[in-house]
Design a protein around this motif. Structure first.
Motif, PDB file in Angstrom:
ATOM      1  N   SER A  17       0.970  -1.643  -0.089  1.00 38.48           N
ATOM      2  CA  SER A  17      -0.207  -0.032  -0.122  1.00 38.48           C
ATOM      3  C   SER A  17       1.328   1.261  -0.198  1.00 38.48           C
ATOM      4  CB  SER A  17      -0.885   0.270   1.095  1.00 38.48           C
ATOM      5  OG  SER A  17      -1.824  -1.326   0.875  1.00 38.48           O
ATOM      6  N   ILE A  18       2.118   1.592   1.038  1.00 41.12           N
ATOM      7  CA  ILE A  18       3.003   2.534   0.910  1.00 41.12           C
ATOM      8  C   ILE A  18       3.317   2.638  -0.627  1.00 41.12           C
ATOM      9  CG2 ILE A  18       5.041   3.288   1.410  1.00 41.12           C
ATOM     10  CD1 ILE A  18       2.973   3.275   3.778  1.00 41.12           C
ATOM     11  N   GLU A  19       3.938   0.729  -0.876  1.00 40.44           N
ATOM     12  CA  GLU A  19       4.537   1.993  -2.480  1.00 40.44           C
ATOM     13  C   GLU A  19       3.330   2.302  -3.458  1.00 40.44           C
ATOM     14  OE1 GLU A  19       6.373  -2.646  -2.821  1.00 40.44           O
ATOM     15  OE2 GLU A  19       7.561  -2.187  -1.490  1.00 40.44           O
ATOM     16  N   ALA A  20       2.527   1.290  -3.331  1.00 42.18           N
ATOM     17  CA  ALA A  20       1.085   2.327  -3.879  1.00 42.18           C
ATOM     18  C   ALA A  20       1.176   3.854  -3.820  1.00 42.18           C
ATOM     19  CB  ALA A  20       0.049   1.337  -4.366  1.00 42.18           C
ATOM     20  N   PHE A  21       1.751   3.709  -2.712  1.00 43.84           N
ATOM     21  CA  PHE A  21       0.571   5.324  -2.499  1.00 43.84           C
ATOM     22  C   PHE A  21       2.499   6.312  -2.902  1.00 43.84           C
ATOM     23  CE2 PHE A  21       1.496   8.592   0.820  1.00 43.84           C
ATOM     24  CZ  PHE A  21       0.308   9.407   0.647  1.00 43.84           C
ATOM     25  N   LYS A  22       3.337   6.134  -2.724  1.00 42.26           N
ATOM     26  CA  LYS A  22       4.498   6.354  -3.103  1.00 42.26           C
ATOM     27  C   LYS A  22       4.857   6.429  -5.156  1.00 42.26           C
ATOM     28  CE  LYS A  22       7.827   5.068  -0.327  1.00 42.26           C
ATOM     29  NZ  LYS A  22       8.978   4.530   0.006  1.00 42.26           N
TER      30      LYS A  22
END
Length: 186
Positions: A17-22
């Protein structure tokens, strides 16, 4: 599935989720040029919609200009049209086989709109992370119901999952603050 596996699984999903947000943040433009903004543009490559990065080389000419060099000469006009027709409001200029895409400076009003978009994306990511926490806790409750783990183990695992959730939510907040600062810097 054990409590440790549930925790590991939740950790991996929250990291995704964090990687997609980045990746989403990279698409939101700031005052500087970034080739990542063009990556979602689709080009009509012999009748097939194809990502621009698969038909052209994207690079920076300077801090405010992106160079797009199509690999085939006959694709120059098609790539230029795709950039112009995108929702980014850019006006590319062709010089031979190189397409130059100048990034217009952001107005104060547009900067504030972009910070709202960043905050909204951040909230959506936090919601996704909290949903993952809920799913993990439901798995733990199922394990108790099936008598595969004790209540103490379940409580301990829930505490660990909560700590994971808090850490990832804090990461999202930090990324939002950094992106806001980057957008508001003139």
């Amino acid at each position: 599935m054990s409590a440790a596996q549930i925790k590991t699984n939740a950790d991996q999903k929250m990291q995704k989720s964090i990687e997609a947000f980045k990746a989403n943040l990279a698409k939101i433009r700031t005052g500087r040029a970034n080739p990542g903004i063009l990556e979602h543009i689709m080009v009509d490559y012999y009748g097939n919609p194809t990502p621009i990065s698969q038909v052209a080389n994207l690079g920076l000419a300077d801090a405010r200009t992106i160079n797009v060099t199509p690999w085939e000469k006959n694709m120059v006009a098609v790539v230029e049209k795709a950039i112009r027709d995108s929702d980014l409001g850019l006006n590319p200029a062709t010089q031979g086989v190189v397409i130059r895409v100048p990034m217009p400076p952001l107005t104060e009003e547009r900067r504030k709109e972009l910070t709202k978009v960043v905050k909204s994306e951040g909230e959506e990511t936090k919601i996704a992370i909290r949903n993952l926490r809920r799913d993990a806790n439901e798995h733990l409750k199922r394990l108790i119901k099936d008598k595969e783990i004790s209540e103490d183990e379940e409580r301990r695992a829930q505490d660990e999952i909560q700590k994971l959730t808090d850490r990832f939510v804090a990461d999202v907040d930090k990324l939002v603050v950094e992106k806001d600062k980057e957008i508001m810097t003139v």
